[in-house]
Design an enzyme around this catalytic site. Structure first.
Site, short mmCIF file in Angstrom:
data_model
loop_
_atom_site.label_atom_id
_atom_site.label_comp_id
_atom_site.label_asym_id
_atom_site.label_seq_id
_atom_site.Cartn_x
_atom_site.Cartn_y
_atom_site.Cartn_z
N GLY A 104 96.40 54.00 131.06
CA GLY A 104 97.12 52.78 130.74
C GLY A 104 98.62 52.90 130.99
O GLY A 104 99.17 53.99 131.02
N ARG A 168 91.73 54.50 135.79
CA ARG A 168 91.13 55.32 134.73
C ARG A 168 90.00 56.21 135.25
O ARG A 168 89.20 56.72 134.48
CB ARG A 168 90.63 54.43 133.60
CG ARG A 168 91.76 53.70 132.87
CD ARG A 168 91.27 52.97 131.65
NE ARG A 168 92.34 52.28 130.94
CZ ARG A 168 93.14 52.86 130.04
NH1 ARG A 168 92.97 54.13 129.75
NH2 ARG A 168 94.09 52.16 129.44
N ASP A 199 93.56 62.62 128.09
CA ASP A 199 92.45 62.80 129.03
C ASP A 199 92.96 63.09 130.44
O ASP A 199 92.41 63.94 131.15
CB ASP A 199 91.56 61.54 129.06
CG ASP A 199 90.62 61.49 127.87
OD1 ASP A 199 90.13 62.55 127.46
OD2 ASP A 199 90.37 60.40 127.36
N LYS A 225 102.31 61.01 128.80
CA LYS A 225 102.43 59.55 128.75
C LYS A 225 101.42 58.95 127.80
O LYS A 225 100.23 59.25 127.90
CB LYS A 225 102.20 58.95 130.15
CG LYS A 225 102.13 57.44 130.19
CD LYS A 225 100.86 56.91 130.86
CE LYS A 225 99.64 57.25 130.07
NZ LYS A 225 98.44 56.51 130.47
N THR A 226 101.86 58.17 126.84
CA THR A 226 101.00 57.26 126.08
C THR A 226 101.84 56.55 125.04
O THR A 226 102.60 57.19 124.31
CB THR A 226 99.81 57.95 125.38
OG1 THR A 226 99.17 57.01 124.51
CG2 THR A 226 100.22 59.14 124.56
N ASP A 228 100.68 55.31 122.49
CA ASP A 228 100.07 55.58 121.20
C ASP A 228 100.76 56.71 120.44
O ASP A 228 100.59 56.85 119.24
CB ASP A 228 98.59 55.93 121.36
CG ASP A 228 97.76 54.73 121.77
OD1 ASP A 228 98.31 53.62 121.85
OD2 ASP A 228 96.55 54.90 122.02
#
Length: 566
Positions: A104, A168, A199, A225-226, A228
Site C-alpha cells: 500500500g 501486492r 511482508d 514503509k507503512t 500503520d
C-alpha cells in the site's frame, strides 16, 4: 492565483508501450513549491564515509528456524556509516540499481527513490536506476523504466506511488524466483531496493538469500514503509508515512470534534487505519484528545469481550449525559475486532470452515462452530456476520478493512443505552455518526519529517548497496536530534524475523511491532484519558504545515519513544 504548470518530464520508456506519468500536470502552487524544497541530509551522508560492522545478529524469534531458512544471510551484522577521511567506495564504479514499490501507498515513497537516484549521481556517476512498474510483478515480468532526472523531478516531495506504481504480488514460488533471477541477469543488476512493509521486506530478504545462493551479484536492500507504524524496532525507529498519515487523520478528527461541539447531539465513531496494531489510533488520540479511544492491544491484554468494550463506551456516554454532554468523539482501530479473544476464536473457526468447504445458504456449516462461537456469531448484527464471511486476503486473514466495526459498535451501544433507559439509569440522548478514515491518509504531501526521513533512507540505501551490503533494511536513527545528527545504518532483515503459520505452513515473517502497554506513548495516553473522557479537551491541529512554528514537529509517538518531552 492561477495554478502552475510543471515542465514536461522525459518519460521515454525503456520497454515497449507508453509510460504515463505526471506530464505537464497542473500543480497547485503548494505542490510546485514542494518540488524544489531543498532537503537536508545527515552529515555522514554529505561527507566521505566508511562502513563499520556491528556484532553478529540473531532473530526476533525462533532463531534456529530462521537460520535454516536463511543459511547465507543469518547472523550477519548491522552496518553503520561513520565519517572517514576518504570514501571507502569507488566513485568511478557505475552501478545498475533497480527499485520497486511494494504494498500500500505511504507518503514519502517518491523521496526514497529520489534519494537513491541522487546518491548514484553524487557518488557513482554514470550509474543507472531502473524503476520496476506495478510492484513485484514488474520484477517478474521485467517491466521497468529507466528513471532519469527529468522523469523523477515532478515527483520530488510529492505524495503517492504513481512514479512507478505499486502492487501486492509476492515472489515466493520457484517459478517466480526464477523469473526474478532472469530479470536481474538480463538487466545486469548490481542491486535492488524493495520499498515496503513487513511482508515486502520479508520478500526482500528471501530474494537476497536466493540471489546469494545462486551466486548472483545482485544485492538487495529493504526500506521501512507503512503508515500503520508497525514496522519498527530499536534499530529502525519509524516506518515512513506514519507521521504524515497521522497528521492528516488528526486534522479530520479535529474538524469532527468541532462539529460535535457545534451541534451538541452526535457521537462520532471514527475507525482509523491499522489492521494489526493500534499505533495510528494512539497517535491521533495524543494529537487530538478524544473522549474515548479503544486501543486493541489493551483489549487483548485484558481479554475483554465485545460487551466489555460496549459497556466501557456506554458508561462514559452516560456520565457525559449527566454533565449535559450528549455528544463526543470515539476513536477505534481498524483491527479492533481481531484483538478481542472471543472474536479471534470465532474468526479462527470461520477461517478453517471457509478453507475447506463452500458455505451453504441453509446454514448447515454453523454446526461446525463451537457453542461459544455460534452464540457470538448470532449475537452480531447481520451486516457484520456477512462481512466476517467475505473472501480472505492472500494470507488467509479476514479483511478487517471491510468490517465496519464502528457501525457495529453504534448498534451495540444503542441497544445497551436503550436497556439502561428502560432501567431508569440513562436519561441522555444518543445519535451515532460513523466514519472510516483510511485511504485519505496514504497519499498526502509528505510532512517535512517524512520528506527528509525518506530522502535519507533512500540515500542511505544507495550507500549500503555501493558498499556491497545485502539482506539489510535501510535504517536512519537519532531522529529526535537535528537532521545533521541523524545516524545512518543497515539492519539485518533476519534480525527482525520470526516464523508464523500461514496456510498450514511455517513461513518467515518480520515480526510486527505492536503498541507496548508499558511504553511511554501508551502511558502518556493513560495518564490523560479519564480527563478527556468527561471534559472536552479537544485539540484541532489543522492541516499539515510546511513552514512556520509547527512545520518541524515530529509525531508524539516517535518523540516519546525516543525519550523526548512532549
Amino acid at each position: 492565483m492561477s495554478p502552475s504548470l510543471v515542465a514536461n518530464a522525459d518519460l521515454s520508456p525503456v520497454t515497449s508501450g507508453t509510460v504515463k506519468g505526471r506530464v505537464a500536470s497542473v500543480y497547485s502552487e503548494l505542490q510546485t513549491s514542494r518540488i524544489d524544497h531543498a532537503l537536508p541530509l545527515p552529515s555522514v551522508l554529505k561527507n566521505p564515509f566508511k562502513i563499520v560492522d556491528g556484532p553478529a545478529s540473531s532473530a526476533a524469534g525462533n532463531p534456529d528456524e530462521i537460520a535454516k531458512l536463511f543459511p547465507n544471510l543469518f547472523g550477519q551484522p548491522s552496518a553503520l556509516l561513520v565519517p572517514n577521511g576518504a570514501d571507502a567506495v569507488r566513485s568511478d564504479e557505475k552501478l545498475k540499481i533497480g527499485v520497486v514499490l511494494s504494498g500500500g501507498q505511504a507518503p514519502g515513497g517518491h523521496n526514497v527513490i529520489s534519494g537513491i537516484y541522487d546518491y548514484l549521481q553524487d557518488r557513482a556517476k554514470g550509474s543507472v536506476l531502473y524503476g520496476f512498474r506495478g510492484g513485484p510483478a514488474g520484477i517478474m515480468k521485467c517491466k521497468y523504466v529507466e528513471l532519469t532526472s527529468n522523469y523523477i523531478y515532478p515527483y520530488r516531495n510529492q505524495g503517492g506511488f504513481d512514479m512507478i506504481c505499486s502492487g501486492r504480488d509476492k515472489i515466493e514460488t520457484p517459478e517466480q524466483f526464477k523469473q526474478a533471477t532472469e530479470t536481474a541477469v538480463k538487466l545486469d543488476l548490481d542491486g535492488l531496493v524493495v520499498i515496503g512493509g513487513d511482508d515486502s521486506n520479508t520478500n526482500a530478504c528471501l530474494l537476497a538469500e536466493h540471489f546469494r545462493s545462486k551466486n548472483l551479484k545482485t544485492l538487495v536492500m529493504g526500506c521501512p514503509k507503512t503508515i500503520d507504524g508497525d514496522l519498527k524496532c530499536k534499530e529502525v525507529p519509524a516506518s515512513f508515512g506514519f507521521d504524515t498519515a497521522c497528521k492528516i487523520y488528526a486534522e479530520m478528527i479535529g474538524n469532527v470534534m468541532i462539529d460535535a461541539r457545534s451541534t451538541g447531539k452526535y457521537y462520532h465513531f471514527v475507525r482509523l487505519m491499522g489492521r494489526a496494531a493500534s499505533h495510528i489510533t494512539l497517535e491521533c488520540a495524543l494529537q487530538t484528545h478524544p473522549n474515548i479511544t479503544i486501543i486493541g492491544e489493551e483489549v487483548a491484554a485484558k481479554k475483554q469481550t465485545l460487551k466489555n468494550v460496549t459497556d466501557y463506551i456506554v458508561d462514559i456516554i452516560c456520565k457525559r449525559a449527566e454533565l449535559g454532554y450528549n455528544y463526543g468523539v470515539i476513536l477505534i482501530p481498524e483491527g479492533l475486532i481481531d484483538f478481542i479473544p472471543e472474536v479471534q476464536q470465532l474468526i479462527a473457526e470461520l477461517n478453517e470452515i471457509l478453507a475447506h468447504e463452500v458455505v451453504d445458504e441453509g446454514g448447515q456449516w454453523k454446526k461446525k462452530l463451537t457453542k461459544q462461537s455460534l452464540q457470538l456469531f448470532e449475537f452480531l448484527p447481520q451486516a457484520i456476520q456477512e462481512q466476517l464471511m467475505l473472501e480472505r486476503d492472500p494470507h488467509g486473514n479476514v479483511q478487517v478493512a471491510k468490517i465496519e466495526t464502528e457501525k457495529m459498535l453504534i448498534q451495540m451501544v444503542e441497544t445497551e443505552l436503550e436497556n439502561r433507559k428502560q432501567e431508569g439509569v440513562n436519561k441522555g440522548q444518543f445519535k451515532g455518526q460513523s466514519h472510516f478514515f483510511g485511504y485519505e491518509g496514504r497519499c498526502g504531501l509528505p510532512t517535512n519529517f517524512d520528506a527528509t526521513y525518506c530522502y535519507a533512507l533512500g540515500y542511505g540505501a544507495g550507500a549500503l548497496l555501493h558498499s556491497g551490503k545485502t539482506g539489510l533494511i535501510s535504517s536512519v536513527g537519532n531522529l529526535a536530534a537535528p537532521v545533521e545528527e541523524w545516524t545512518v545504518s543497515g539492519t539485518a532483515l533476519t534480525a527482525l524475523m520470526d516464523v508464523e503459520r500461514r496456510h498450514g505452513k511455517f513461513k518467515p515473517v518480520i515480526k510486527k511491532a505492536m503498541v507496548e502497554l508499558d511504553g511511554t506513548p501508551f502511558k502518556k495516553f493513560v495518564s490523560m484519558r479519564d480527563e478527556w473522557a468527561l471534559n472536552n479537551r479537544y485539540i484541532s491541529p489543522g492541516p499539515i504545515q510546511f513552514t512556520g512554528p509547527t512545520s518541524g514537529d515530529v509525531n508524539h509517538t516517535l518523540l516519546l519513544e525516543l525519550g523526548a518531552q512532549v
